[in-house]
Design an enzyme around this catalytic site. Structure first.
Site, PDB file in Angstrom:
ATOM      1  N   ARG A   1      -2.554  61.015 -20.027  1.00  0.00           N
ATOM      2  CA  ARG A   1      -2.102  61.756 -18.394  1.00  0.00           C
ATOM      3  C   ARG A   1      -2.966  61.671 -17.528  1.00  0.00           C
ATOM      4  O   ARG A   1      -2.679  61.595 -16.408  1.00  0.00           O
ATOM      5  CB  ARG A   1      -1.848  63.283 -19.115  1.00  0.00           C
ATOM      6  CG  ARG A   1      -0.635  63.570 -19.778  1.00  0.00           C
ATOM      7  CD  ARG A   1      -0.668  64.868 -20.181  1.00  0.00           C
ATOM      8  NE  ARG A   1       0.196  65.212 -21.258  1.00  0.00           N
ATOM      9  CZ  ARG A   1      -0.696  65.916 -22.173  1.00  0.00           C
ATOM     10  NH1 ARG A   1      -1.956  66.400 -21.717  1.00  0.00           N
ATOM     11  NH2 ARG A   1       0.112  66.767 -22.916  1.00  0.00           N
ATOM     12  N   VAL A   2      -3.827  61.046 -17.311  1.00  0.00           N
ATOM     13  CA  VAL A   2      -5.255  60.309 -16.492  1.00  0.00           C
ATOM     14  C   VAL A   2      -4.553  58.792 -16.016  1.00  0.00           C
ATOM     15  O   VAL A   2      -4.733  58.087 -15.573  1.00  0.00           O
ATOM     16  CB  VAL A   2      -6.027  60.511 -16.329  1.00  0.00           C
ATOM     17  CG1 VAL A   2      -6.519  62.075 -15.986  1.00  0.00           C
ATOM     18  CG2 VAL A   2      -7.045  60.420 -17.133  1.00  0.00           C
TER      19      VAL A   2
END
Length: 351
Positions: A215-216
Site C-alpha cells: 500500500r506504499v
C-alpha cells in the site's frame, strides 16, 4: 500463509540481509538492529533459527525474544510488547530497528485463553471483543521518529530513529479473509501471501503475486527497481490467468504463448535459495534480463544456471554497471545496453 510455507525462513533471510547495512557491527550507528519475537513456536524451531543466525554472523545485531509453546499463555501474549519495548530503546537513540512477530495468530490464541480464564465475554470465533485493539496497539508503536524529536520531547536522546514491523499471521487452509488475518491486513501497509501450492510446486519463496499487495506503492523501492520491475507484476498476473486455460487446450495463439513463455521464465528468476541474500543491483540486473525478453528463447530448466553465469559475467566484465545502479539508484540507457550485450554474449552457451 499456511503452516510450512516458509514464513519463518523469509524472516531469517531478512535478518541475515540486514548485515550489509553496517557490516554486522551493532556499535555502527548505520547497522539495522533486528528483534525476532517468537510466540507459541516450538522451542526446536526457535533453536534452529538462532543456529542459522549464528552460522551467518547475524546474532551480534539481533535480539531473540522467545515465549515458546510450553510457556504460559500470558507470557506468549506479552512477549510481543516486551520485544517492542526493547526496539523502542534503540529507536529513541536514533537507530533503525526491524522487529518480527512470529506469529500474531498464536498470540491472539494465547490472549483468547487468558481472557476466557478471566471470564471476559467472548465474541466472534470466541476471541474477546478487543482482539483488534490487541494488534493495533502493538503495531502502531512501529513508527519513524521526527528528526527534531528531542526538541519536541526531551525524553528522546536523538531523532530520526525508526521501527519497522514485520508481523506474521498463520492462515488456516489459505483463508486470508478469516478474522485475525483481516484484522492485521487492515493495520499494515500491505501483505505478502505465501501459498502452499506454489511452495509444493518448488516456487520458493512461495509468494502469490496476486494476493500480495503493497500500500506504499514504490516508496519502498529504489527508482531503478521501480522502473525495471514495474511491469513484472502484470506479466505474472497475466501468466497465472492464462496458465489455467493452457492446461485444457494446445492450440494457443502466439500472443498467449508469448505470455506463458515470459511468465515461466519470470517465475524461475524469482526462485531464490535459502540464506543467500541478493544485492539489490543483482536483483535489478536479473529482473531486467527477464522483463526485456532477453531470455524468452532460453530453456526453462536452464534459467537458474543462466542467472549465476550472467551475474558473474556482469561482475567480471561490467562491474561499473552494478556500482552505478547502487550509487545513482537508477538504471541508465548505457547500463541497459551493457546488460543486453552481456545477455547476447552468454546465451549461445545455453543453446
Amino acid at each position: 500463509g499456511d503452516r510450512q510455507t516458509g514464513k519463518t525462513a523469509l524472516l531469517t533471510d531478512t535478518i541475515i540481509s540486514q548485515k550489509h547495512s553496517g557490516g554486522g557491527d551493532p556499535q555502527n550507528p548505520d547497522q539495522v538492529i533486528c528483534v525476532y519475537v517468537a510466540m507459541g513456536q516450538k522451542q526446536s524451531t526457535v533453536v534452529d533459527v538462532v543456529q542459522k543466525l549464528e552460522a551467518n554472523g547475524a546474532m551480534p545485531y539481533t535480539i531473540v525474544v522467545c515465549a515458546s509453546a510450553n510457556d504460559e499463555a500470558s507470557m506468549q501474549y506479552l512477549a510481543a510488547y516486551a520485544g517492542t519495548t526493547m526496539a523502542e530503546r534503540f529507536r529513541d537513540e536514533g537507530r533503525d530497528v526491524v522487529i518480527m512477530y512470529d506469529d500474531l495468530y498464536k498470540q491472539a490464541l494465547a490472549y483468547r485463553q487468558v481472557m476466557l480464564l478471566l471470564r471476559r465475554p467472548p465474541g466472534r470465533e470466541a476471541f474477546p471483543g478487543d482482539v483488534f485493539n490487541l494488534h493495533s496497539r502493538l503495531l502502531e508503536r512501529s513508527a519513524r521518529m521526527a528528526d527534531n524529536a528531542p526538541e519536541i520531547n526531551p525524553r528522546y536522546k536523538k531523532g530520526g530513529g525508526s521501527i519497522t514491523a514485520l508481523p506474521v499471521v498463520e492462515t488456516q487452509e489459505g483463508d486470508v479473509s478469516a478474522y485475525i488475518p483481516t484484522n492485521v491486513i487492515s493495520i499494515t501497509d500491505g501483505q505478502i501471501f505465501l501459498e502452499s501450492n506454489l511452495f509444493n510446486a518448488g516456487v520458493r519463496p512461495a509468494v502469490n503475486a496476486g494476493i500480495s499487495v503493497s500500500r506504499v506503492g514504490g516508496a519502498a523501492q529504489i527508482p531503478g527497481m521501480k522502473k525495471i520491475a514495474g511491469g513484472m507484476r502484470l506479466d505474472l498476473a497475466n501468466y497465472r490467468e492464462l496458465q489455467a486455460f493452457a492446461q485444457f487446450g494446445s492450440d494457443l495463439d502466439k500472443g498467449t504463448q508469448d505470455v506463458l513463455t515470459r511468465g515461466e521464465r519470470l517465475v524461475e528468476i524469482l526462485k531464490q535459495g535459502q540464506y543467500v541474500p541478493m544485492k539489490v543491483q543483482d536483483q535489478i540486473m536479473i529482473i531486467y534480463a527477464g522483463t526485456c525478453g532477453g531470455i524468452d528463447e532460453l530453456a526453462v530448466n536452464k534459467v537458474t544456471e543462466f542467472e549465476k553465469v550472467y551475474l558473474a559475467y556482469m561482475e567480471d566484465n561490467y562491474p561499473e554497471v552494478g556500482a552505478g545502479i547502487l550509487a545513482d539508484k537508477k538504471v541508465s540507457d548505457e547500463h541497459k545496453s551493457k546488460m543486453d550485450e552481456a545477455i547476447a554474449a552468454i546465451l549461445p552457451q545455453f543453446a
